[in-house]
Motif scaffolding. Structure first.
Motif, mmCIF file in Angstrom:
data_model
loop_
_atom_site.group_PDB
_atom_site.id
_atom_site.type_symbol
_atom_site.label_atom_id
_atom_site.label_comp_id
_atom_site.label_asym_id
_atom_site.label_seq_id
_atom_site.Cartn_x
_atom_site.Cartn_y
_atom_site.Cartn_z
ATOM 1 N N ARG A 83 -23.575 17.170 35.671
ATOM 2 C CA ARG A 83 -23.671 15.869 36.303
ATOM 3 C C ARG A 83 -23.541 14.762 35.278
ATOM 4 N NH1 ARG A 83 -26.207 13.509 40.818
ATOM 5 N NH2 ARG A 83 -27.527 11.809 40.085
ATOM 6 N N LEU A 85 -22.192 14.884 32.386
ATOM 7 C CA LEU A 85 -20.854 14.872 31.786
ATOM 8 C C LEU A 85 -19.783 14.453 32.798
ATOM 9 C CD1 LEU A 85 -20.890 18.121 29.603
ATOM 10 C CD2 LEU A 85 -20.798 15.760 28.784
ATOM 11 N N GLY A 86 -20.171 14.314 34.047
ATOM 12 C CA GLY A 86 -19.184 13.893 35.042
ATOM 13 C C GLY A 86 -18.320 15.038 35.518
ATOM 14 N N LEU A 87 -18.853 16.265 35.464
ATOM 15 C CA LEU A 87 -18.046 17.412 35.865
ATOM 16 C C LEU A 87 -18.263 17.786 37.317
ATOM 17 C CD1 LEU A 87 -18.519 19.594 32.693
ATOM 18 C CD2 LEU A 87 -16.781 17.878 33.183
#
Lengths: 231, 231
Positions: A83, A85-87
Motif C-alpha cells: 500500500r 509503495l503504491g502497488l
DNA sequence: CGTTGTGAAAGTGTTCACAGCT
DNA sequence: AGCTGTGAACACTTTCACAACG
C-alpha cells in the motif's frame, strides 16, 4: 508553495527507508510462500540482509504494525508495505528502445511481480516496429505522446542508446510523465517534479573494480604502506 | 589491529564519493571528445548533474589535482580518476546466465568503455551452450571453477534466474572471486570480504511508484488528508 | 518473558562560505 | 580576478540500548 528541502514532517518516509521497502516486501513474499505467518524483526532482517534495529526503525515509519513479544504478521505487513509503495494499484509502464536490453526488461518475470503492467513498447527502428513481444506489437516512437496519454502510462523505462535518451525524456515529460527509469548511460536533464532513477552497468562495474583493486593492494606490500601511512 | 569503523585516515575515500567517480569520468570523457582541455568545478558539476561543492570535495579526496583560478585539466583528471577506480588495468569479467539479460549485458557497448573485458559466458542450458556471442562461445556452468581460475576472472556478473543465483555465487566465491554484480532478485549470502552490488529492476520501479503515488495524492484531496493526519 | 518501538548517540554525507592560491 | 580546497554547520542515516507492552 512551501518547499522544505524534501522530507518535511507530513508523513515523510526517509528516502533510505523507501529504498529498502521493496527488499522487505520480497523477503516477506518468500516467507509467505513457505507458509510462515508471523516473523520477528530479527528473522525478517536476516532474510532481507539488513540489521534488525534498522528494520524496526524503517517499519516504524509506516505505523505500529508489529506486536510486542510476538513479531509481525506476514500477510498484514505485505499489505501495508504494498500500500505504501503504491502497488495496490496497477501502473502502466512503457518501454522505449527494444534492443537487447529492452527485450530483457519486457520479458523479465511477467514484467515484475505485481503492480506493474507493460502497456507499450516503442522503437525508432522500422525493422523492429511491428515485431511482437510478450503479446504486444512494438510501436514506432512517432506515436509516443498519443499512446502515453491514451493508455495512461505513468512510468517510462528508457532503454535506448545514449544519444537518443534525452530526446525521449523530453518528449515523454512533455506528454505528462513524471517518473523515468533510465538505463542509458547519460545524465538526463529534467525539470523539478520529475523523478529519474538511473541503472548503469558500467558504473556498478567500476565501483566493484575500485574495491577489487583495494583488496589486491592490501595483499601485496600492505605492511609497508601501512607503516608509511602511520608516520 | 587498529580497526576504526571504516574510512580511517589511510587514504579512505568515502563510499558516496566512489559511487560518483564513474559519473565524473563519463562527463570528463564527453568533454574530452568535444576537445575541451580545461574545466571548472562548476561546469563539470553541471555536466555530471551534481553540485559544485560536492564535486570539489569528492575530487579533494583523490588529491589536489586542480589549479586555483583556472580549473581542472580534463585529461589529467581522467587519468587520475581512472587510476583510482582501477581502470588502468583490464578486469576479466564472466557473465553467468545467457538469457535475455545476459545477452544484453554481453552486447552492451563493446562491453563497457575501457577497463573491462568479457572473458567467459556461462549457461546451464545445453541448448544455449555452444552458441556464439560477441565472438565467444557460451560454456556450460560445469566448467565455472576451472575457467575462472585459468582466465583470471575477478568479477562475475550473475544474470541467472533467482533460484540459481545463490548456488552460482557460492561456487564462484569458492573459486576465489570476491566481486559480484547481481541482477537476480535475491539477497545473496556471502562471507566477509566479498563485495556484492545488486541491480534490481523491480526495486527501482517500486521506488518510482512510491513517489508517483505521492505526487498523485498531493493533487487530489491533499488538504483533506493533511487535516486527517494532523489530528 | 520476548520483542517491538524509539529516544539518544554515533557515524556518514552534503552544503555553505571563505581563506588561500594561481 | 577567479576558482579551488576545506573547515564548520547542517542534514540525514545507522546503531545502540532500553522502556513499554502484549
Amino acid at each position: 508553495m512551501t518547499r522544505r528541502p524534501s522530507q518535511a514532517r507530513d508523513r515523510g518516509i526517509p528516502d533510505a527507508t523507501v529504498a529498502r521497502l521493496p527488499l522487505y516486501l520480497r523477503a516477506l513474499n518468500g516467507l509467505a510462500e513457505r507458509g510462515i505467518s508471523t516473523v520477528s524483526s530479527e528473522d525478517l532482517a536476516v532474510a532481507a540482509g539488513v540489521n534488525s534495529a534498522k528494520l524496526r526503525k524503517d517499519l516504524s515509519h509506516l505505523g505500529s504494525y508489529g506486536t510486542r513479544g510476538v513479531g509481525y504478521d506476514v500477510q498484514y505487513l505485505i499489505y501495508q508495505i504494498s500500500r505504501e509503495l503504491g502497488l495496490t494499484q496497477d501502473w502502466a509502464v512503457a518501454i522505449v528502445g527494444v534492443g537487447n536490453l529492452g527485450r530483457a526488461l519486457a520479458n523479465y518475470g511477467g514484467f515484475v511481480s505485481r503492480g506493474f503492467r507493460v502497456a507499450a513498447l516503442f522503437d525508432a527502428d522500422p525493422a523492429v516496429v511491428g515485431e511482437r513481444l510478450v503479446g504486444m506489437a512494438v510501436e514506432h516512437t512517432d506515436g509516443l505522446e498519443n499512446v502515453i496519454e491514451n493508455r495512461g502510462v505513468s512510468i517510462v523505462v528508457i532503454a535506448t542508446p545514449a544519444a537518443a535518451a534525452q530526446q525521449v525524456a523530453d518528449r515523454v515529460i512533455a506528454a505528462g510523465v513524471t517518473s523515468i527509469l533510465n538505463f542509458a548511460p547519460v545524465v538526463l536533464n529534467v525539470p523539478d517534479g520529475v523523478d529519474v532513477r538511473k541503472v548503469d552497468l558500467s558504473t556498478e562495474l567500476q565501483i566493484l573494480a575500485f574495491h577489487e583493486q583495494r583488496k589486491a593492494d592490501r595483499e601485496t606490500g600492505s605492511s609497508m604502506m601501512a607503516e608509511a601511512m602511520d608516520a
